[in-house]
Design a protein around this motif. Structure first.
Motif, PDB file in Angstrom:
ATOM      1  N   ARG A 212       0.817  -1.221   0.000  1.00 64.23           N
ATOM      2  CA  ARG A 212       0.000   0.000   0.000  1.00 64.23           C
ATOM      3  C   ARG A 212       0.849   1.268   0.000  1.00 64.23           C
ATOM      4  O   ARG A 212       0.402   2.336  -0.399  1.00 64.23           O
ATOM      5  N   VAL A 213       2.079   1.160   0.442  1.00 65.90           N
ATOM      6  CA  VAL A 213       2.945   2.328   0.657  1.00 65.90           C
ATOM      7  C   VAL A 213       3.711   2.676  -0.608  1.00 65.90           C
ATOM      8  O   VAL A 213       4.320   1.812  -1.242  1.00 65.90           O
ATOM      9  N   GLN A 214       3.696   3.957  -0.961  1.00 65.34           N
ATOM     10  CA  GLN A 214       4.524   4.435  -2.060  1.00 65.34           C
ATOM     11  C   GLN A 214       5.824   4.971  -1.448  1.00 65.34           C
ATOM     12  O   GLN A 214       5.808   5.941  -0.693  1.00 65.34           O
ATOM     13  N   VAL A 215       6.931   4.336  -1.773  1.00 63.72           N
ATOM     14  CA  VAL A 215       8.233   4.736  -1.246  1.00 63.72           C
ATOM     15  C   VAL A 215       8.755   5.902  -2.086  1.00 63.72           C
ATOM     16  O   VAL A 215       8.736   5.846  -3.317  1.00 63.72           O
ATOM     17  N   VAL A 216       9.218   6.955  -1.402  1.00 65.03           N
ATOM     18  CA  VAL A 216       9.694   8.151  -2.096  1.00 65.03           C
ATOM     19  C   VAL A 216      11.098   8.513  -1.621  1.00 65.03           C
ATOM     20  O   VAL A 216      11.462   8.266  -0.474  1.00 65.03           O
ATOM     21  N   ASP A 217      11.869   9.094  -2.529  1.00 63.75           N
ATOM     22  CA  ASP A 217      13.167   9.638  -2.161  1.00 63.75           C
ATOM     23  C   ASP A 217      12.988  11.134  -1.882  1.00 63.75           C
ATOM     24  O   ASP A 217      11.865  11.655  -1.923  1.00 63.75           O
TER      25      ASP A 217
END
Length: 99
Positions: free
Chosen positions: A76-81
């Motif tokens: 469910r989580v969108q990983v972002v830099d």
């Protein structure tokens, strides 16, 4: 007005995350950074509360903090830099940092 809610404190030391989850609007987003990424550990009460969020609410986690804590982000989580974090701050009308 869509708001990006940002948390960086451990979800195990106080109730700020749970308070935020109650206030999220349908167009809002939640970004977890720092020790707040511990809330993404599957099986914890904090993750169970996050799973109850409506699907339309964006859920984001800062990649660097996940890696530093050896936490795998659930689907469910969108990983972002960091550049994507900056872009998120422009996508929402305002940013609310839960200090």
């Amino acid at each position: 007005m869509a708001t990006l809610h940002m948390h960086s404190h451990s979800p195990f030391t106080d109730s700020r995350l749970i308070s935020c989850l109650r206030l999220l609007g349908p167009a809002d987003g939640l970004l977890l950074a720092g020790d707040a990424v511990y809330a993404l550990q599957v099986g914890t009460p904090q993750w169970q509360a996050i799973e109850l969020m409506p699907a339309g609410i964006g859920l984001f986690a800062l990649e660097e903090d996940l890696v530093a804590r050896s936490i795998e982000a659930p689907n469910r989580v969108q990983v972002v830099d960091y550049p994507a974090f900056v872009a998120l701050s422009y996508r929402f009308d305002k940013v609310n940092s839960w200090l």
